[in-house]
Design a protein around this motif. Structure first.
Motif, PDB file in Angstrom:
ATOM      1  N   MET A 102       0.547  12.563   2.663  1.00 15.45           N
ATOM      2  CA  MET A 102      -0.479  11.875   3.457  1.00 15.45           C
ATOM      3  C   MET A 102      -0.878  10.497   2.898  1.00 15.45           C
ATOM      4  N   PRO A 103      -1.034  10.331   1.567  1.00 20.00           N
ATOM      5  CA  PRO A 103      -1.353   8.982   1.069  1.00 20.00           C
ATOM      6  C   PRO A 103      -0.264   7.964   1.400  1.00 20.00           C
ATOM      7  N   ALA A 104       1.002   8.408   1.299  1.00 13.78           N
ATOM      8  CA  ALA A 104       2.099   7.503   1.658  1.00 13.78           C
ATOM      9  C   ALA A 104       2.017   7.132   3.136  1.00 13.78           C
ATOM     10  N   LEU A 105       1.688   8.129   3.975  1.00 13.30           N
ATOM     11  CA  LEU A 105       1.539   7.874   5.413  1.00 13.30           C
ATOM     12  C   LEU A 105       0.380   6.913   5.672  1.00 13.30           C
ATOM     13  N   GLN A 106      -0.748   7.123   4.978  1.00 16.39           N
ATOM     14  CA  GLN A 106      -1.893   6.232   5.160  1.00 16.39           C
ATOM     15  C   GLN A 106      -1.560   4.826   4.663  1.00 16.39           C
ATOM     16  N   GLY A 107      -0.864   4.732   3.536  1.00 14.15           N
ATOM     17  CA  GLY A 107      -0.454   3.418   3.025  1.00 14.15           C
ATOM     18  C   GLY A 107       0.445   2.702   4.014  1.00 14.15           C
ATOM     19  N   LEU A 108       1.347   3.456   4.662  1.00 11.45           N
ATOM     20  CA  LEU A 108       2.240   2.879   5.660  1.00 11.45           C
ATOM     21  C   LEU A 108       1.460   2.376   6.869  1.00 11.45           C
ATOM     22  N   ASN A 121       0.832  -1.199   0.000  1.00 16.60           N
ATOM     23  CA  ASN A 121       0.000   0.000   0.000  1.00 16.60           C
ATOM     24  C   ASN A 121       0.873   1.259   0.000  1.00 16.60           C
ATOM     25  N   PHE A 122       1.969   1.201   0.758  1.00 19.43           N
ATOM     26  CA  PHE A 122       2.899   2.330   0.833  1.00 19.43           C
ATOM     27  C   PHE A 122       3.506   2.613  -0.539  1.00 19.43           C
ATOM     28  N   ALA A 123       3.982   1.578  -1.233  1.00 16.45           N
ATOM     29  CA  ALA A 123       4.619   1.752  -2.550  1.00 16.45           C
ATOM     30  C   ALA A 123       3.614   2.212  -3.599  1.00 16.45           C
ATOM     31  N   SER A 124       2.386   1.708  -3.528  1.00 11.34           N
ATOM     32  CA  SER A 124       1.370   2.108  -4.507  1.00 11.34           C
ATOM     33  C   SER A 124       1.022   3.585  -4.377  1.00 11.34           C
ATOM     34  N   MET A 150      -6.575  -1.687   5.640  1.00 14.75           N
ATOM     35  CA  MET A 150      -6.829  -0.476   4.882  1.00 14.75           C
ATOM     36  C   MET A 150      -7.888   0.372   5.575  1.00 14.75           C
ATOM     37  N   GLN A 151      -8.877  -0.292   6.176  1.00 12.61           N
ATOM     38  CA  GLN A 151      -9.959   0.437   6.820  1.00 12.61           C
ATOM     39  C   GLN A 151      -9.457   1.256   8.008  1.00 12.61           C
ATOM     40  N   LEU A 152      -8.645   0.667   8.856  1.00  8.81           N
ATOM     41  CA  LEU A 152      -8.141   1.380  10.025  1.00  8.81           C
ATOM     42  C   LEU A 152      -7.277   2.575   9.626  1.00  8.81           C
ATOM     43  N   SER A 153      -6.652   2.498   8.457  1.00  8.01           N
ATOM     44  CA  SER A 153      -5.779   3.592   8.018  1.00  8.01           C
ATOM     45  C   SER A 153      -6.544   4.882   7.737  1.00  8.01           C
ATOM     46  N   PHE A 154      -7.875   4.807   7.626  1.00  9.49           N
ATOM     47  CA  PHE A 154      -8.669   6.016   7.390  1.00  9.49           C
ATOM     48  C   PHE A 154      -8.691   6.930   8.618  1.00  9.49           C
ATOM     49  N   ALA A 158      -1.651   1.424   6.841  1.00  2.77           N
ATOM     50  CA  ALA A 158      -2.383   0.234   6.386  1.00  2.77           C
ATOM     51  C   ALA A 158      -1.479  -0.997   6.380  1.00  2.77           C
ATOM     52  N   ASP A 159      -0.224  -0.835   5.954  1.00  8.09           N
ATOM     53  CA  ASP A 159       0.716  -1.960   5.930  1.00  8.09           C
ATOM     54  C   ASP A 159       1.099  -2.399   7.342  1.00  8.09           C
ATOM     55  N   ILE A 160       1.308  -1.445   8.235  1.00  8.28           N
ATOM     56  CA  ILE A 160       1.722  -1.762   9.604  1.00  8.28           C
ATOM     57  C   ILE A 160       0.635  -2.525  10.350  1.00  8.28           C
ATOM     58  N   PHE A 161      -0.610  -2.056  10.230  1.00  3.63           N
ATOM     59  CA  PHE A 161      -1.717  -2.671  10.971  1.00  3.63           C
ATOM     60  C   PHE A 161      -2.454  -3.727  10.157  1.00  3.63           C
ATOM     61  N   GLY A 162      -2.059  -3.888   8.880  1.00  2.00           N
ATOM     62  CA  GLY A 162      -2.706  -4.886   8.045  1.00  2.00           C
ATOM     63  C   GLY A 162      -4.170  -4.606   7.798  1.00  2.00           C
TER      64      GLY A 162
END
Length: 444
Positions: A394-400, A54-57, A408-412, A402-406
Motif C-alpha cells: 500500500m505505501p508503494a501504491l500511495q507513493g505511485l 515518492n514511489f521509490a522512497s 502527496m495530500q491527494l494520495s491519502f 502521489a507521483d502520478i497526480f503530483g
C-alpha cells in the motif's frame, strides 16, 4: 494442586497467566514498534539524500514488510519444532544483526545497503511477531485471550513514539529542511552533506542494540511455559505440512476474510504513518523535517490513547460494532485529509491514529479464534503475520498515486479506501453474529 500452579490445557492455553513471563513477552511489542516508526523517519531522509521519487522512497517499507512476509512461515515452523522462547531469542538475534548493518550502510551510503539492513531487521521482527502475538493469546485463559493481546499491543505505540523521538533528535537537524539545504550546494558539497546525514542514522540503532541484548539475555535465563496443544505434544510428528496447513485453512472462509482484512489494515496503518511527515512538509514548506516529525510522534500518542479507549470499549461492547463505527469515522477523516489544503489536513491524518487502536489485535485475535483445530494455530498465526505484506504494497501504491497526480495530500485517498473496506468487513461480521444468535434462539 495449588490454584497458582500454571498448567497447559489441551488446546495450548494456560489455566492462569504467569505475570513475569507475560510482561517480558509484552516488552517485545514496543521493540518492533520502535523499528517500524524509525522507517517513517528514514523515508523522509532517504527521499532527499538519495533524490528518490515518492514511489521509490516507499521501498523502505517494501523491504521491511517483505522480510515479514518471507520469513513468517519459517518462523512458525521454528515455533512448532522448538518453542516460543527459542523463536523469540532467534528473532532478537536477527534484529541485532540487522541494526548492526546500519554501520556499514551509513558509510557505504547506498540505498540498497540500507534496504538490506531493514530486510534483516524485518526477518527478526517476523520471528518476534509470529511467536509473541500467538504466545500472548495463549499465556492465560482462552476467554481472556483477546483482552490479553489488546493489552500487549497497547505498548506498541510506546515503542513507536520512542523510535520517532530517536529519529527526530538523532537523525534530523535544526535549520532549513534537507531539501532546501541541499538545493544551494554544488555536487561535491551535497555528496559530503548527504554522507554526514546518513551517518547520523547509526545512533538510534546503537541504542536499540543495547536494549535488545539485555532483553535477549532475560529470555535466555528465564523459564517459559511451552503452551503447546496436548495432541501436538504427544504426536511423534509435531510439524504441519505446508500443503496440509494451507489446504485446511483455505477451506475456512472466515479465516481467509480475516487474513485479507489484516492485509488491508496493515496497508492502511503503514501508508498513513509513512507519509504523515511528507504531508506536513508539503502542506507547509516552511517547516523542516525535525519539526514535521512532531506530527509522527503525535500520531503515536493518538494511537496509544486509542488503544486504551479501545481496550475499555471492547470489555463492554461488541467488537464488530466498535470496529465498524471506528472505520466509518476513519473514512470521513481521511477524506478530509485528502482534500482540505491546509495544516488541518495534517491534524486529521494524526487523529486517524486514534481509530487504529483496536484494529490489529482484534482482527488477529478474532481470526485465530476461527481456527477450529488447535494443531493449525501456529500455522494460522504465521499466515496472519504474512498479511503484514500489506504494509509493503500500500505505501508503494500511495507513493505511485502521489507521483502520478503530483500531490502527496491527494494520495491519502488510498488509505481512505482501505478504511472503507474494513468498515464493510466488520459490518458483515456483525450482521453474521446477529443472524447466528437469532438461529440459536429459534433452535432453543
Amino acid at each position: 494442586m495449588s490454584k497458582n500452579t500454571v498448567e497447559t490445557k489441551r488446546d495450548g492455553f494456560l489455566n492462569t497467566t504467569p505475570i513475569l513471563q507475560y510482561i517480558l513477552v509484552t516488552l517485545l511489542f514496543p521493540l518492533w514498534g520502535a523499528a517500524a516508526s524509525l522507517n517513517d523517519v528514514l523515508i523522509a531522509q532517504f527521499k532527499t539524500i538519495f533524490d528518490l521519487s515518492n514511489f521509490a522512497s516507499a521501498f523502505v517499507q517494501s523491504a521491511f514488510y517483505g522480510g515479514y512476509f518471507i520469513f513468517a512461515l519459517p518462523a512458525a515452523l521454528l515455533v512448532k519444532k522448538t518453542s516460543y522462547r527459542l523463536t523469540i531469542v532467534t528473532g532478537l538475534l536477527m534484529y541485532i544483526i540487522g541494526c548492526s548493518l546500519f554501520f556499514p550502510a551509513s558509510h557505504m551510503a547506498t540505498y540498497g545497503m540500507f534496504l538490506i539492513a531493514l530486510f534483516i531487521i524485518a526477518i527478526g521482527l517476523s520471528c518476534l511477531e509470529t511467536s509473541a502475538n500467538t504466545y500472548a493469546l495463549l499465556l492465560g485463559r482462552k476467554d481472556k485471550a483477546t483482552q490479553r493481546i489488546n493489552l500487549s499491543q497497547t505498548f506498541y505505540p510506546i515503542g513507536a513514539m520512542a523510535g520517532a523521538i530517536l529519529g527526530k533528535y538523532f537523525i534530523f537537524t535544526e535549520g532549513d529542511s534537507l531539501e532546501k539545504q541541499m538545493s544551494v550546494m554544488n555536487s561535491k558539497e551535497a555528496t559530503q552533506f548527504g554522507l554526514e546525514m546518513l551517518q547520523r542514522t547509526m545512533t538510534p540503532y546503537i541504542i536499540l542494540i543495547i536494549i535488545l541484548v539485555i532483553v535477549m539475555i532475560l529470555f535466555m535465563l528465564i523459564k517459559f511455559p511451552k503452551c503447546k496443544p496436548a495432541e501436538v505434544e504427544k504426536s511423534s510428528d509435531n510439524t504441519v505440512d505446508f500443503k496440509e496447513g494451507l489446504y485446511h485453512l483455505s477451506k475456512n472462509k472466515g479465516f481467509i476474510k480475516g487474513v485479507l482484512t489484516q492485509f488491508i489494515y496493515m496497508g492502511l496503518q503503514t501508508t498513513v504513518w509513512s507519509f504523515t511527515l511528507r504531508l506536513a512538509l508539503d502542506v507547509n514548506p516552511h517547516i523542516n523535517e525535525r519539526f514535521a516529525t512532531n506530527f509522527v510522534i503525535f500520531s503515536f500518542v493518538a494511537f496509544f490513547i486509542g488503544r486504551f479507549i479501545a481496550t475499555s470499549l471492547l470489555s463492554k461492547f461488541d467488537a464488530n460494532k466498535i470496529l465498524m463505527v471506528y472505520s466509518a469515522i476513519g473514512v470521513i477523516v481521511l477524506l478530509y485529509a485528502s482534500l482540505i489544503p491546509n495544516i488541518s489536513a495534517v491534524y486529521a491524518a494524526v487523529f486517524v491514529s486514534v481509530l487504529f487502536g483496536p484494529c490489529w489485535p482484534t482482527i488477529y485475535g478474532k481470526t485465530i479464534e476461527k481456527i477450529n483445530n488447535p494443531k493449525y494455530i501456529e500455522f494460522g498465526g504465521a499466515i496472519l503475520i504474512m498479511s503484514i505484506i500489506g504494509g509493503a504494497v500500500m505505501p508503494a501504491l500511495q507513493g505511485l498515486v502521489a507521483d502520478i497526480f503530483g500531490s502527496m495530500q491527494l494520495s491519502f485517498i488510498v488509505p481512505m479506501f482501505c478504511f472503507l473496506y474494513i468498515a464493510m468487513y466488520f459490518y458483515g461480521e456483525r450482521k453474521r453474529n446477529i443472524e447466528s444468535k437469532k438461529v440459536k434462539v429459534l433452535q432453543s
